[in-house]
Design an enzyme around this catalytic site. Structure first.
Site, PDB file in Angstrom:
ATOM      1  N   LYS A  74     -21.001 -21.139 -14.216  1.00 50.26           N
ATOM      2  CA  LYS A  74     -22.407 -21.114 -13.782  1.00 50.26           C
ATOM      3  C   LYS A  74     -22.969 -22.352 -14.227  1.00 50.26           C
ATOM      4  O   LYS A  74     -23.502 -22.777 -15.209  1.00 50.26           O
ATOM      5  CB  LYS A  74     -23.170 -19.993 -14.779  1.00 50.26           C
ATOM      6  CG  LYS A  74     -24.490 -19.987 -14.300  1.00 50.26           C
ATOM      7  CD  LYS A  74     -25.517 -18.891 -15.233  1.00 50.26           C
ATOM      8  CE  LYS A  74     -27.061 -18.992 -15.377  1.00 50.26           C
ATOM      9  NZ  LYS A  74     -27.839 -18.059 -16.176  1.00 50.26           N
ATOM     10  N   ASP A 117     -26.140 -15.001 -22.463  1.00 53.29           N
ATOM     11  CA  ASP A 117     -25.892 -16.553 -22.236  1.00 53.29           C
ATOM     12  C   ASP A 117     -26.245 -17.110 -23.549  1.00 53.29           C
ATOM     13  O   ASP A 117     -27.179 -17.325 -24.211  1.00 53.29           O
ATOM     14  CB  ASP A 117     -27.126 -17.320 -21.357  1.00 53.29           C
ATOM     15  CG  ASP A 117     -26.724 -16.630 -19.943  1.00 53.29           C
ATOM     16  OD1 ASP A 117     -26.324 -15.601 -19.626  1.00 53.29           O
ATOM     17  OD2 ASP A 117     -27.252 -17.434 -19.048  1.00 53.29           O
ATOM     18  N   LYS A 169     -20.847 -22.075 -18.924  1.00 54.47           N
ATOM     19  CA  LYS A 169     -22.093 -22.521 -18.057  1.00 54.47           C
ATOM     20  C   LYS A 169     -22.429 -23.728 -18.597  1.00 54.47           C
ATOM     21  O   LYS A 169     -22.186 -24.236 -19.696  1.00 54.47           O
ATOM     22  CB  LYS A 169     -23.314 -21.462 -18.547  1.00 54.47           C
ATOM     23  CG  LYS A 169     -24.660 -21.765 -18.112  1.00 54.47           C
ATOM     24  CD  LYS A 169     -25.377 -20.558 -18.510  1.00 54.47           C
ATOM     25  CE  LYS A 169     -27.083 -21.071 -18.339  1.00 54.47           C
ATOM     26  NZ  LYS A 169     -27.907 -20.142 -18.709  1.00 54.47           N
TER      27      LYS A 169
END
Lengths: 303, 294
Positions: A239, A140, A203
């Protein structure tokens, strides 16, 4: 030979109709999901959670404990899935990987000087490689919001592409920190940059800045994913992270995914929740559906 | 031209807000002549669930307030109630009391609040103790609030019953969800307005209106409710409540014979009901012998 994708001019990304987005979002929250379909939605939600601990005070012990919880959410009730992944800092990846041996739970690691992203390219790439070498299945990363807001889109694009390269086989999630991007137009633009640069997931937030994930922001990103899919045929995951703490809100998000992208995205391969407290609320709802009485958090493990 | 009277919408009180019931249901409240006075929210189990969430959220803050501050807030509630006496008297009369009885009920309610305001920072001294033990420990026991308390308030009294039920619970640092009298709910809703203007944090007291037959099983089966006080005398409901509570070890108190207007309806033991005595063993040097420790 792979198909050539022609990069768009990121200065000309579509503008977002904010009022339209908000009205659309309001409709998603009106669906009535009860009984069996609610139960299915709750279990799907659990299987999509990235159980997260990203604190300065994290220790190996805490990570191990969280990994145990990831695999054994609530053994009292049979048939409950495990979460999709645990999300930790790079230094904790090894611990998590060891603790999750023998399960199908992935280890995700934040990298690139999370959460601010204020560091040199070299450090960010090393950070990523360190996590991957320790066994991270997913990375991430955070984008450089300062550069993005300056209009330095090429810098952001190149950075994502280089990190993607450093990831190797690990899937890359790109965090925009939408709370710092201030407009939905910027969110849309960041989404396109990230996807064209090779992101496997986009995300919303780090969870360190408020507001974190909101439904309007998520919808803008989902629509960007949809448009990108129509143009290139490549699926990109989504996400939302931070601020989703109730089962009810999670179900609203699932409705939004289904009605924007379709059923193909309704699995933990393409949709995740970044959350730490969501799991317990979902478990309490499942227990309520199972036992018929409202539950107390006293009877569920604190992470 | 004759002026149209602006009537109040009687709503429930959850987490410091005045929502309507999520169910959208209501029941008409009629006076002696059979005219409809108001439409009252018929609360559902989901309203109760929301109220429990609010009460649980408010518990930490209320419990950790200084006892003296809780006392000040209870006294403030009494002040606000005194200031709105006329409104309560009018509502009690609408619900069937004569003026004199209504005046008495309001005065008694104010006095009862002041009574418990006084007890807020005193019951600890009465209920706690330093215990003589054989080992070298400083051993003491102190009361701590039970947590979230569900209350099914008296049916026959609109205001005094409600105050009698709420005051000892919050004086002891608990938070509560109260089901008000079904046939006389007006004062409950107005009392919520009093609470809301008395520096009482939202969620400490939550007031629902509705039907006990429908709600009592949910009141007693909810896992996040630590105690239940029942002020009515429906034997079947008492039985269900006790059965449900045995599954989640809720503490149950039934006051079915309480004479609300008498002094017996107020006592520090009603605070004690909702306290748990915690004992601490604190190791020390042996200071029990005759020699000076220094």
């Amino acid at each position: 030979m792979s198909t050539r994708i022609i990069l768009p001019d990121f200065r000309n990304t579509p503008v977002v109709d904010q009022v339209g987005i908000e009205e659309r979002v309001a409709r998603f929250t009106t669906r009535s999901i009860k009984k069996a379909s609610k139960m299915q939605g709750l279990k799907l939600t659990l299987s999509m959670i990235d159980l997260t601990t990203l604190e300065g005070k994290d220790t190996e012990g805490k990570v191990k404990q969280m990994c145990y919880k990831a695999a054994h959410l609530h053994d009292v009730i049979p048939g409950i899935p495990s979460v999709a992944a645990v999300c930790v800092y790079p230094t904790m990846v090894k611990t998590a990987k060891d603790a999750l041996k023998g399960t199908s739970i992935k280890v995700a690691s934040v990298s690139t000087a999370f959460p601010s992203g204020q560091s040199t390219r070299e450090i960010k790439i090393n950070d990523t490689k360190f996590a991957v070498e320790n066994g991270a299945d997913e990375i991430d990363m955070v984008i450089s919001r300062g550069e993005f807001l300056k209009g330095n889109y090429n810098y952001v694009f190149d950075e994502i592409a280089e990190i993607k390269e450093a990831c190797g086989p690990a899937r890359l999630k790109v965090i925009f920190e939408t709370g710092e991007l201030s407009t939905l137009d910027n969110v849309r633009r960041a989404s396109e940059i990230a996807m064209y640069a090779g992101a496997d997931f986009i995300k919303t937030s780090t969870g360190k800045i408020s507001p974190a994930a909101t439904m309007p922001v998520t919808l803008v990103m989902l629509e960007a994913i949809r448009d990108y899919y129509y143009k290139t045929g490549r699926m990109v995951g989504m996400k939302p992270a931070g601020g989703i703490s109730t089962a009810k809100a999670a179900l609203h998000y699932l409705v939004m995914v289904k009605e924007t992208l379709g059923g193909a995205w309704l699995s933990n391969e393409w949709f995740r929740f970044g959350a730490s407290s969501l799991a317990n609320d979902v478990l309490m709802q499942i227990a309520k559906e199972t036992h018929g009485v409202y539950q107390s958090s006293d009877y569920f493990s604190k992470d | 031209m004759e002026r149209l009277e602006v009537l109040k919408t009687y709503k429930i009180y959850i987490g410091g807000q005045f929502p309507r019931t999520e169910s959208g249901r209501f029941y008409p409240l009629k006076n002696k002549k059979g005219d409809v006075i108001a439409n009252i929210c018929l609360s559902s189990r989901k309203d109760f669930r929301n109220a429990v969430v609010a009460a649980r959220g408010a518990f930490g803050g209320w419990n950790s307030r200084a006892a003296f501050n809780r006392s000040q807030i209870l006294y403030r509630i009494a002040e606000m109630l005194e200031g709105r006496k006329d409104q309560f008297i009018a509502e009690l009369v609408t619900q069937g009391l004569n003026t004199k009885a209504a005046q008495e009920e309001v005065s008694l309610s104010v006095d009862r609040l002041v009574y418990y305001a006084g007890w807020c920072d005193k019951y600890q001294a009465i209920l706690s103790s330093v215990n003589p033990v054989a080992s070298s420990h400083f051993n003491f026991s102190v009361p701590e609030p039970t947590g979230v308390v569900a209350i099914i308030a008296p049916e026959e009294s609109s205001l005094l019953g409600l105050v009698t039920a709420i005051a000892p619970v919050i004086a002891g640092g608990n938070t509560c969800i109260v089901l008000a009298s079904e046939s006389k709910p007006l004062c409950a809703v107005t009392f919520a307005e009093v609470l809301n203007t008395s520096d009482l944090p939202g969620g400490v007291v939550n007031i629902l209106t509705g039907n006990s037959a429908e709600l009592h099983s949910h009141f007693s089966s909810h896992m996040d409710v630590n105690a239940l006080i029942y002020y009515r005398n429906n034997k079947a409901e008492i039985k269900t409540i006790k059965e449900n509570a045995s599954l989640n070890v809720k503490r149950i108190f039934v006051y079915d014979q309480l004479a609300l207007a008498s002094d017996k309806a107020q006592s520090p033991y009603m605070i004690y009901d909702l306290q748990e005595i915690k004992t601490t063993w604190h190791p020390i040097e042996n200071i029990g012998s005759a020699k000076a420790g220094y």
